[in-house]
Design an enzyme around this catalytic site. Structure first.
Site, mmCIF file in Angstrom:
data_model
loop_
_atom_site.group_PDB
_atom_site.id
_atom_site.type_symbol
_atom_site.label_atom_id
_atom_site.label_comp_id
_atom_site.label_asym_id
_atom_site.label_seq_id
_atom_site.Cartn_x
_atom_site.Cartn_y
_atom_site.Cartn_z
ATOM 1 N N LEU A 60 -10.782 8.034 -1.085
ATOM 2 C CA LEU A 60 -11.681 7.294 -0.199
ATOM 3 C C LEU A 60 -12.937 6.813 -0.921
ATOM 4 C CD1 LEU A 60 -11.439 9.295 3.143
ATOM 5 C CD2 LEU A 60 -10.524 7.016 2.650
ATOM 6 N N GLU A 61 -13.326 7.482 -1.992
ATOM 7 C CA GLU A 61 -14.526 7.095 -2.728
ATOM 8 C C GLU A 61 -14.266 5.998 -3.766
ATOM 9 O OE1 GLU A 61 -15.055 10.481 -0.530
ATOM 10 O OE2 GLU A 61 -13.726 10.521 -2.264
ATOM 11 N N CYS A 83 -4.054 9.646 -6.229
ATOM 12 C CA CYS A 83 -2.800 10.095 -5.642
ATOM 13 C C CYS A 83 -3.081 10.808 -4.325
ATOM 14 C CB CYS A 83 -2.088 11.032 -6.615
ATOM 15 S SG CYS A 83 -0.536 11.674 -5.954
ATOM 16 N N VAL A 84 -2.355 10.397 -3.299
ATOM 17 C CA VAL A 84 -2.449 11.040 -1.995
ATOM 18 C C VAL A 84 -1.042 11.534 -1.649
ATOM 19 C CG1 VAL A 84 -3.167 10.799 0.409
ATOM 20 C CG2 VAL A 84 -4.240 9.374 -1.363
ATOM 21 N N HIS A 91 -4.593 13.479 8.142
ATOM 22 C CA HIS A 91 -5.579 13.069 7.139
ATOM 23 C C HIS A 91 -4.939 12.154 6.088
ATOM 24 C CE1 HIS A 91 -9.227 13.213 4.796
ATOM 25 N NE2 HIS A 91 -8.564 13.667 3.740
#
Length: 183
Positions: A60-61, A83-84, A91
């Protein structure tokens, strides 16, 4: 299965002048991030460009760091790496959607950004996508940024204007005409 498909990859763009890129990475999964940086760095160097790397806490940053950098630096383009991995809560959806949307909005404002934020179901998928010897998504994100830089340089000096544009002959007449002649 995605791993067995073949895809067309554009040839590396030729840049008339060297480019400078900023790799913005979230090292939340450090080994995955390191592989993606290696792939991106190799692609940037192969194009004769230079780069710097900065780290941010999470995906997100990344768009915020790119926006901050754009306001105060001289980078030609950006490579967003992170990487998510899907977890047990929603979330994952928020991080994937919001980081992607913010990067897209920055791109629509004219920034040259290659989005290499992996959004995967599990670690194994991330490892294959990040590995320079496998899918090499870091290099793909760098290549995307380089292609956008090349397009910006190709069309960047052209302006279309906004609204009504008088024909060029009318502009010349208006510039030299002092009003109706009484002679």
């Amino acid at each position: 299965m995605a791993g067995t498909e073949t895809h067309y990859i554009l040839p590396r763009p030729e840049l008339a002048a060297p480019a400078k890129l900023l790799i913005v990475v979230s090292p939340y999964y450090k080994d995955i991030a390191d592989n993606m940086i290696a792939g991106a760095a190799a692609e940037i160097e192969a194009a004769g460009a230079t780069y710097e790397v900065i780290e941010v806490p999470g995906a997100l940053e990344i768009p915020t760091a790119i926006a901050i950098s754009d306001r105060g630096s001289n980078f030609d383009g950006y490579v967003a790496l992170g990487c998510v991995i899907r977890g047990e809560t929603t979330h994952y959806d928020t991080v994937c959607n919001d980081s992607s949307r913010a990067i897209q909005l920055l791109g629509l404002q004219g920034l040259c950004i290659g989005n290499g934020i992996l959004t995967v179901e599990n670690r194994a998928q991330a490892e294959v996508r990040a590995d320079p010897a496998e899918q090499n998504k870091g290099a793909g994100a760098a290549a995307a940024a380089l292609h956008l830089i090349a397009l910006t340089r190709k069309w960047g000096d052209q302006t279309k204007g906004v609204g009504f544009k008088a024909p060029s002959e009318a502009i010349k007449l208006a510039a030299t005409d002092n009003g109706p002649s009484t002679a």
